[in-house]
Motif scaffolding. Structure first.
Motif, PDB file in Angstrom:
ATOM      1  N   LEU A 151     105.841  81.141 118.841  1.00 46.99           N
ATOM      2  CA  LEU A 151     106.418  82.700 118.564  1.00 46.99           C
ATOM      3  C   LEU A 151     106.864  82.890 119.549  1.00 46.99           C
ATOM      4  N   GLY A 152     107.076  83.100 120.922  1.00 43.71           N
ATOM      5  CA  GLY A 152     107.509  83.169 121.898  1.00 43.71           C
ATOM      6  C   GLY A 152     107.268  83.553 123.292  1.00 43.71           C
TER       7      GLY A 152
ATOM      8  N   PRO B 147     112.548  86.616 118.434  1.00 36.74           N
ATOM      9  CA  PRO B 147     111.436  85.550 119.254  1.00 36.74           C
ATOM     10  C   PRO B 147     112.627  84.601 119.981  1.00 36.74           C
TER      11      PRO B 147
ATOM     12  N   LYS C 251     113.386  85.746 123.466  1.00 37.53           N
ATOM     13  CA  LYS C 251     112.305  85.668 123.663  1.00 37.53           C
ATOM     14  C   LYS C 251     111.672  84.387 124.669  1.00 37.53           C
TER      15      LYS C 251
END
Ligand code: URA
Length: 232
Positions: A41-42, A154, A157
């Motif tokens: 999910l980052g 994401p 990130k």
């Protein structure tokens, strides 16, 4: 006196927990399975027994991405390039015609100007890292759609978490908006540091804008001088 309740923090925690639950996290036991989900999910978890994922891991996970419609018209995914240990990361908007053809970021006219800016800072493209908010070219160089950004961001990130730079330079409105979650125009944002995940972010004008408005180069020079100071 009534205690101050940090409603924003409570709301953020509640929303994050809901999001994690929907994403498949079961409990907060730091199990391997939950940590893997957080990484995807980052939101990488660093700490005992958890290795920071590498850019290669992220690139493998991205694969031959078909998460949004941009995959239909792209020639190459432009993952990003530079040093995995860069102290400075430049974030642009998305690949253009030239970048789509060769799979590297910022190689066209705007890219050549960015390369000059990097050189004027006493750095090279190899020592910094260059990425984009979306990794596939939007047709006719239109702005990326919110859903395209939602799917792609994401990965950037995670790249930022893997590199862990000391400073991020957001090039232009789309990058600044996506990283800082603000609608404020770039002309008002630029010139001071903000924060993304604990990393200072300097928004400045996009090099493509500078090609059309060369009188703004002095503003960008002021902004990158602040970055240079931060990196001293
Ligand atoms: N403009 C961007 O924002 N990114 C690139 O990679 C090239 C042009």
């Amino acid at each position: 006196m009534r205690p101050l309740i940090p409603y924003q923090i409570i709301r953020d925690i509640r929303n994050t927990l809901c999001y994690l639950k929907q994403s498949g996290c079961k409990g907060f036991d730091c199990s391997e399975a939950s940590l893997k989900i957080l990484n995807r999910l980052g939101l990488p978890c660093q700490g005992a027994g958890v290795d920071r994922e590498t850019l290669a891991d992220i690139c493998t996970d991205l694969g031959d991405c078909t998460r949004c419609g941009l995959c239909e018209s792209r020639t190459h995914i432009v993952f990003g390039e530079g040093s995995p240990k860069a102290q400075l990361v430049f974030v642009g908007e998305g690949p253009g015609f030239d970048e789509d053809k060769c799979g590297q970021p910022f190689v066209g006219a705007a890219g050549q100007l960015l390369t000059k800016i990097i050189a004027a800072m006493g750095l090279t493209r190899e020592t910094v890292y260059i990425g984009n908010i979306v990794k596939c070219r939007p047709p006719k160089n239109r702005n990326p759609e919110p859903e395209e950004i939602r799917q792609c961001l994401p990965f950037l990130k995670r790249q930022l978490a893997a590199i862990n730079p000391r400073v991020i330079c957001a090039l232009g409105r789309v990058a600044a908006r996506a990283l800082l979650d603000t609608e404020t125009p770039i002309s008002r944002l630029r010139g001071r540091f903000y924060e993304f995940s604990g990393i200072p972010v300097m928004p400045t004008f996009h090099p493509a804008y500078l090609l059309r408005n060369p009188e703004k180069k002095k503003d960008v020079w002021e902004d990158v001088q602040q970055i240079m100071k931060m990196l001293e």
